[in-house]
Enzyme design. Sequence first.
Site, mmCIF file in Angstrom:
data_model
loop_
_atom_site.group_PDB
_atom_site.id
_atom_site.type_symbol
_atom_site.label_atom_id
_atom_site.label_comp_id
_atom_site.label_asym_id
_atom_site.label_seq_id
_atom_site.Cartn_x
_atom_site.Cartn_y
_atom_site.Cartn_z
ATOM 1 N N GLU A 22 0.829 -1.209 0.000
ATOM 2 C CA GLU A 22 0.000 0.000 0.000
ATOM 3 C C GLU A 22 0.864 1.260 0.000
ATOM 4 O OE1 GLU A 22 -1.039 -2.864 1.467
ATOM 5 O OE2 GLU A 22 -2.601 -2.891 -0.053
ATOM 6 N N ASN A 33 -0.374 -7.354 -3.720
ATOM 7 C CA ASN A 33 -0.977 -6.512 -4.753
ATOM 8 C C ASN A 33 0.021 -5.542 -5.369
ATOM 9 O OD1 ASN A 33 -1.348 -5.143 -1.966
ATOM 10 N ND2 ASN A 33 -1.581 -3.467 -3.425
ATOM 11 N N ASP A 40 -6.937 -5.546 -5.462
ATOM 12 C CA ASP A 40 -6.109 -5.777 -4.264
ATOM 13 C C ASP A 40 -6.122 -7.245 -3.841
ATOM 14 O OD1 ASP A 40 -4.438 -5.232 -2.096
ATOM 15 O OD2 ASP A 40 -6.108 -4.786 -0.765
#
Lengths: 167, 585
Positions: B186, B270, B312
């Site tokens: 992230e 991801n 994701d």
Amino acid sequence: MVMLRCKSVALIGVLIATQLTAACVRHQNAATSASENASANAVPPAVRYEDRIWAGGVPPPSGGLYSVQANSAQNAQDGEALFNSMNCDGCHGSGASGSVGPNLADGRWRYGGRDEEIFNSIFYGRPKGMPAFGGLLGQGGASLLVGYLKSLPKPDTVPTESSIESP
Amino acid sequence: MIAVRNALLLIGLMSGAFAGAAEVDGDWSMPAKDYAATRYSALTQINAHNAKGLHPVWSFSTGVLGGHEGQPLVVNNTMYVVTPWPNTLYAFDLSQEGYPLKWKYRPDVNSNALGMACCDAVNRGAFYADGKIIYNLLDGHTVAIDAASGKELWKTQVADLRSGETITMAPFVVKGVVIVGPAGGELGIHSWLKGLDLQSGRVLWTARNAGPDSEVLARPESFHSFYDKGDDLAAHSWPNEAAWKTGGGPVWGWISYDPQLDLIYYGTGNPGPYNPEQRQGDNKWSCSVLARRPEDGALIWAYQFTPHDNWDYDANAVLILADVMVGGHERKALVTFDKNGFQYTLDRATGELLAAHPYVMVTWAKGVDLKTGRPILDPAKQTGASKGQVKDICPSLEGGVSPASPAAYSPRTKLFYTSTNNFCMDWTAREVRYLQGTPYMGADTPYHAGPGGNLGSFIAWDAVNGRKVWEVKEPYPGWSGALVTGGDVAFYGTLDGWFKAVDAKTGVVLSKFKVGSGVVGSPITFRGPDGKQYVAIYAGIGGDMALLAGDVRSDDPADVRAPPDYLKTLWRHTSQGGIVWIFGL
């Protein structure tokens, strides 16, 4: 209710996405000039921001004191745009309702809720994972964010959570 | 030590012939019990007939309120427990009454890591090898601690906190090499896997998960992807260098190893950002499984579960090595429950896809094409900044199974056991800028319940036929790992704080106990110095679900949250905690 707020914020984010970049560039310029002015005064900040993560890899300007600038309703709007474009929402959640970083919309503050204190949190960072954004945002940008956070309505339902159905 | 253990095992087997009962290994020395990552223990004392008599025999507060993921280790009558940040390591003496501490190790872990860790300051456990406890610190260090004395033997910085890298995974040790990787999908990291020398902590090799072949360690003489041909696949499947250098693909899950093939297997998370329109292409090797040589990190094969991920769907779930019947033939397989809702069976020698079965409701793809190895996409579920809100994507980004909750496999029942989640989501992406040290995401992704009225379950799964054998429905998402034993009992915990033992053949709940806080850890079992079998589990809600659950914390008056629509009532059943429990008969 929380959900509604998230969606509207995301929508606003999309709508004004284009004007963000311009706003950011403006604030970075503001930061440069601020640091030039400040180095003349050469008063070291009382905050040890060098131990923080620097957002964008840019350290906050040193050798001066920076403080919050006056707020207006317009500040709050520009601040909201910055909240998303500076990726604050990634840590504090959409609408600042809390994620890895604390809820900033509950009217309660770990490090104090006066404009100056919120400004310091944003500009110099805080030890448990709040990056220092002073280098990226400058005095002007950080002040806009203070305006935005202060403009968030305090929720009235939070202090007591109840499973008792209201009649 | 591995050699010593093998020798002991041999002696054990030989003397077993005379003693009449071969002693099965009663320790738990690595995160998933064995190299094949089965989380299966052959211990049989606790079985489906007597498990109703399970009760707590000991508990200990770790003093840390946070997501207690991972599992304890038990080696040489000592139990080792790693806490979430600040990553204290406890060693309990199981040979004394009350299991007092032998020692505790308190590393100095940079508190800035609390902001860089996307999804709570968790730690997924330690690995025992050669008299050392090896584990990772959230701020990007790997440490080796003397298992007997608690002395720090070495400490190596492996990750760069300032660029958004933290470490939450448990290290893996094989052939004297400690293998570690970073979290930070992230935060736009340029992800990697590193091999460290077990004796000195020196970094022996670094393999990137994206970039040119030279950095990915894909050499023409050794690398053969079953489906993808060509050079620099992990660079050409991105729009440009800046994209793969900030493209994520973190390593926060589990590693397994096949000694015959001499391959380690790990999954990548991801790609970033969450707005896929900023990274055209397959984005290799994000959302993939990679097979490497432990000694030099050379890439042997790779397979991408979710090319050009729009949702994701990290592929960090446990990769269980099991021999599975496919089309009437037993295959040396690798089995995983991907976040994307499919259970995959791959040939673990080549990376060939053998089967892909949906194990929860899946809407983003209609299936997986076994010829090309690629998902058959539903165009209506493609996301991106130009697409506005895309609705009803199932499963949600929390995964049909969260990689934080590893599955188990019993060679006796030939079934896989796992917690599942039943969320779907909407996805609104927007353009986002990479700013080092801040989240590189750009999507709003609210969840809602999937069909069925329950948000989670614990299931037994037949990978041969791709079908659920039984299911225990749970009101909340399943975030606990699974354990299954030679006594045919499976164990798991729930977010509302129950620890349960179920009949591995039928799913009948045999016993349950409320452990004080939601369970996001993984149960283990061991034989104590008294010869009795015990089961241990952490209580301590955390990870994504604690962040999202609203007000499950009470220790901070300045952080008060309202529960979201999709988890309105979890706060009635749990608040934060940090307790190690041991159960026995």
